[in-house]
Every structure is written in structure tokens, then in C-alpha cells.
Design an enzyme around this catalytic site. Structure first.
Site, PDB file in Angstrom:
ATOM      1  N   TYR A 185       0.856  -1.187   0.000  1.00 46.43           N
ATOM      2  CA  TYR A 185       0.000   0.000   0.000  1.00 46.43           C
ATOM      3  C   TYR A 185       0.885   1.228   0.000  1.00 46.43           C
ATOM      4  CZ  TYR A 185      -3.180   3.612   1.665  1.00 46.43           C
ATOM      5  OH  TYR A 185      -3.915   4.768   1.784  1.00 46.43           O
ATOM      6  N   GLU A 237      -3.366   7.717  -4.064  1.00 43.49           N
ATOM      7  CA  GLU A 237      -3.351   6.450  -3.338  1.00 43.49           C
ATOM      8  C   GLU A 237      -3.199   5.299  -4.317  1.00 43.49           C
ATOM      9  OE1 GLU A 237      -5.956   4.662   0.333  1.00 43.49           O
ATOM     10  OE2 GLU A 237      -7.026   5.017  -1.531  1.00 43.49           O
TER      11      GLU A 237
END
Ligand code: ADP
Ligand code: MG
Length: 431
Positions: free
Chosen positions: A153, A241
Site C-alpha cells: 500500500y 493512493e
């Protein structure tokens, strides 16, 4: 749907679902700017990434099944991934109202892509980040699938607590990142970026290492991180993101998913980016309200709140709540209001079938109460208002406003203060 900052929740090690609600509500209620926080579809974000030299897989987009099938054939890839495009995450684990499970499908057979696309397009996809009824899918992305050996992530976001951009990453990326943040916060790494200096080489390498990239992959990941930061600055993003930022068996670091939010205050210099906004997922009432320079926020109760100023809006919602009622929405008039805006505002409020009463709470500073009163009486007559209306006006020209209302002969309940107004609005529904 308003954009929620899932990355903010992850940064603070909070569980996604509850904090998402918190952020959504806070950003909804605290918003003073009438414009939305621009959010683009994954394929649009990936186009921007490609232009900045970020590695993404090859893809096409389609808005109908035959085109999706054609795209799958044209890709000529070993494996294909078909991804529903909506402005929400969690698609992989989502469900369509066509019965199809999963908004992200992998297949080795391009021939089935048309059939899969036909069960996505035109149907609602519900994920843990969408409203219950889901969001209608109008576009699919047909991309080359790659094997992913590891999912990490990575995000860059503007963070108030850090007074600037911060990088957040975890070696345990993928679909359950919110769970990782909540249960193993030690697996979330953070690097605060000095906005004047940019991402330093050692920071990028440290982040890459923390994400678990080894050997030559570490350098490659650091390079991707720097490019993502360049993009973040270039497009005036508030968040970039990537989940997952993955690695392939061939030794490539690839951005498999993309979510970029943009600073609305930068619209004047990001015309190309803002032109990509198709508004298809915006709340139609919010869009309509914006046309008249009104700020409308939909909530789930049954008392419509007609107010001026975000602070008064919040206070009004709170006091309604205190007296056992629930706000259906609030509509913020702002300052310098004209009679026509008052009329349009009433039109929007009364169009909502949930609304069983209207509470007007205006504090006239810049706003002239008499203009509001004239707007209200005109709207009541022309729209043949069917629900109880409670009005509390205070401030500039209030005596004249009260005279206009009382001489109108309309069934308007006047209230002497905010508490009285909320009490009367709640009581009007209970009768
Ligand atoms: P969402 O976050 O909305 O669920 P993602 O794009 O992250 O959507 O996709 C969900 C999962 O599907 C990813 O975590 C990854 O495991 C897999 N996936 C996505 N894109 C690809 C791809 N190009 N190749 C292989 N697998 C993929
Ligand atoms: Mg994802």
C-alpha cells in the site's frame, strides 16, 4: 458521493468503515466551499500516472460490452483484468445487482470479457465504500493482467497534522488495508515530506525498503515513489493512493490501482484535469444547488434545514438532533442572497420526498431578512408548500421580515430563537 479520505484513516491507524463515516460527515458538515473535492475514475488517474512515467498496465476503456470484448482481443495479453469504474474502493469484493460478484475480474479467455462486461455495465455495484444501493457502472476498464507476487500500500496525502504532504505505506497492501491499519499499526510507515525540499532520495529508498522491496526492486520502487510525488505536486493533488502497488514475478513494480483527489482551489490552473470530471456520480441536487450558488448537503432525516453559513448549519443540525429530530439535509444560502435564490432553495428542499417539515434559521448579517421573507412567501405560494414551515429570522431588517411573514396569511410558524425553532419543527412532524 462525497470523497472520503480512506488514506487519512489508514494514516491514523483507524478502522476504515467507522472512520470513513466520520470523515464523510465531518467533511460534509465542515465544508464552507460550495465546490466539490474532485475525484476521478481509476482510468483517468492512470492516464495522468502514465504521463508522469509511473508504471501502470496497458488498458482500454469501454462503455458497452462489444467494445469491451474488442478491447480484450486487441490487448492480446496472456491474462485480462476487467474492472468496473466507480468512484469508490473495495470493488474487488463488491457485488452487482445483476448478481455478478466482484467488480474486478481476471480471465485468460478474452471471449468471456463481453459477457462479464454486460453484467457490469448499467448495473449498480455495491462495495463497503458505496451507499447501500451501490453506484451505477457506466464504464469498464479492460487491462492487461499481470501476476502479482506481493501487494503493498502506498499513498501521498496532504495532512493537516504534518502541515504538508506525508507518504504512508505498508508492506501488507491489497484489499484489506483498513484492517491492517487497525490491527497491526506497526506495519504502517510514514515519511513526512518537506514541501520546499520535496521527497529526498533517502526517504524514497527507506519507504521502498519498508514496503518490502528487495534488491533492484528497491531502487525501482523508490523511483516510482518519486514520480508519484512529482505527479502529486504537478496536478495539485490532495491525495494519490496506490493500493496495490505490487511486484510481478518478472521483477517489475506496478501501480495496479489508482485514486487521486484534487484540490478544488487549484481548479484555475488545472483546467485539463477538472475538464475530465463528468459529474455522473455527483448528487444531482448538489449540482443543481451549485448552479444557484447554494450549498446543499443531503442527510438521512426528515427535517429540511434552510440556513446561512456552515457554522449555523451545524448548530441547527445539532439542535434538531437534541430535540429528537433528524435533519433531512441542509441548504446553505451564504451571504449576499437574492430573492430568486431563496425560491430555488425551497424548490430543491421540497422536491425531496423525505422532507416532512422545513426549518428556516437565518441570521441576517450581510443577509437582509426582508429579502428572505419575500423569497419564502413567494416560494410558499408558487410551490404550494404542503409541509409545515417553521421560521426563525434574526438580524438585519428583521422587523420588516416579520411583518412580511405575518401579513402574508400563510401558515408559517414563527420561532423566537434557535431552540424554540428546533422544538417546533420536531413537534410539527409528531402531530
Ligand atoms: P479495489 O481496490 O477497488 O478493490 P483494485 O484495483 O485494487 O480494486 O483490485 C482489487 C484486486 O484485484 C487487487 O488487490 C489485485 O489483487 C487484483 N488486481 C487488480 N488489478 C490487477 C491486474 N492488473 N492484474 C492482476 N491483478 C489485479
Ligand atoms: Mg485497490
Amino acid at each position: 458521493m462525497a470523497a472520503s479520505m480512506a488514506s487519512q484513516a489508514i494514516l491514523r491507524g483507524l478502522r476504515g468503515a467507522s472512520t470513513r463515516y466520520l470523515f464523510l460527515e465531518k467533511s460534509k458538515l465542515g465544508r464552507v466551499n460550495p465546490r466539490r473535492w474532485l475525484n476521478l475514475q481509476e482510468y483517468q488517474s492512470k492516464k495522468l500516472m502514465q504521463e508522469s512515467g509511473v508504471t501502470v498496465q496497458r488498458f482500454f476503456v469501454a462503455d458497452n460490452a462489444p467494445d469491451a470484448l474488442e478491447a480484450a482481443k486487441r490487448l492480446n495479453a496472456k491474462e485480462i483484468v476487467l474492472k468496473a469504474q466507480i468512484l469508490a474502493g473495495g470493488r474487488g469484493k463488491g457485488v452487482f445487482d445483476s448478481g455478478l460478484k466482484g467488480g474486478v475480474h481476471l480471465t485468460k479467455d478474452p471471449a468471456v470479457v463481453g459477457d462479464l462486461a454486460s453484467r457490469m455495465l448499467g448495473y449498480n455495484l455495491t462495495t463497503k465504500q458505496t451507499p447501500k444501493e451501490g453506484v451505477k457502472v457506466k464504464t469498464v476498464m479492460v487491462a492487461e493482467a499481470l501476476d502479482i507476487t506481493r501487494e503493498t500500500y502506498f499513498a501521498i496525502l496532504m495532512d493537516r497534522a504534518c502541515n504538508g504532504p506525508v507518504m504512508v505505506g505498508s508492506p501488507q497492501g491489497g484489499v484489506d488495508i483498513e484492517e491492517v491499519a487497525a490491527s497491526t499499526p506497526e506495519l504502517i510507515f510514514k515519511e513526512v515530506i518537506d514541501i520546499f525540499e520535496g521527497v529526498q532520495d533517502d526517504q524514497a529508498v527507506r519507504m521502498a525498503a519498508n514496503l518490502g522491496f528487495k534488491g533492484p526492486l528497491e531502487r525501482q520502487a523508490a523511483d516510482q515513489i518519486k514520480r508519484l510525488y512529482d505527479l502529486f505536486l504537478k496536478v495539485d493533488a490532495t491525495q494519490v493512493e496506490v493500493n496495490p502497488l505490487g511486484e510481478t514475478p518478472e521483477g517489475q513494480v506496478v501501480c495496479f490501482d489508482a485514486k487521486i483527489n484534487f484540490d478544488d482551489n487549484a481548479e484555475f490552473r488545472q483546467k485539463d484535469v477538472f475538464a475530465m470530471d463528468d459529474m455522473t456520480e455527483s448528487d444531482p441536487t448538489e449540482t443543481e444547488a451549485a448552479k444557484y450558488d447554494l450549498k446543499y448537503i443531503g442527510l438521512d432525516g426528515n427535517i429540511a434545514c434552510f440556513v446561512n453559513g456552515a457554522g449555523l448549519a451545524m448548530a441547527t443540525c445539532d439542535i434538531i438532533d437534541l430535540h429528537g429530530g433528524k435533519p433531512a439535509n441542509f441548504l446553505d444560502l451564504g451571504g449576499g442572497v437574492q430573492e430568486n435564490q431563496v425560491y430555488q432553495a425551497f424548490k430543491l428542499l421540497t422536491a425531496d420526498p423525505k422532507v416532512e417539515a422545513i426549518l428556516v434559521n437565518i441570521f441576517g448579517g450581510i443577509v437582509n431578512c426582508a429579502i428572505i421573507a419575500n423569497g419564502i412567501t413567494k416560494a410558499c405560494r408558487e410551490l404550494e408548500l404542503k409541509v409545515p414551515l417553521v421560521v426563525r429570522l434574526e438580524g438585519t431588517n428583521v422587523q420588516e421580515a416579520k411583518r412580511i411573514l405575518s401579513e402574508s396569511g400563510l401558515p408559517i410558524t414563527s420561532a423566537s430563537n434557535l431552540d424554540d425553532a428546533a422544538r417546533k419543527a420536531v413537534a410539527s412532524i409528531r402531530k
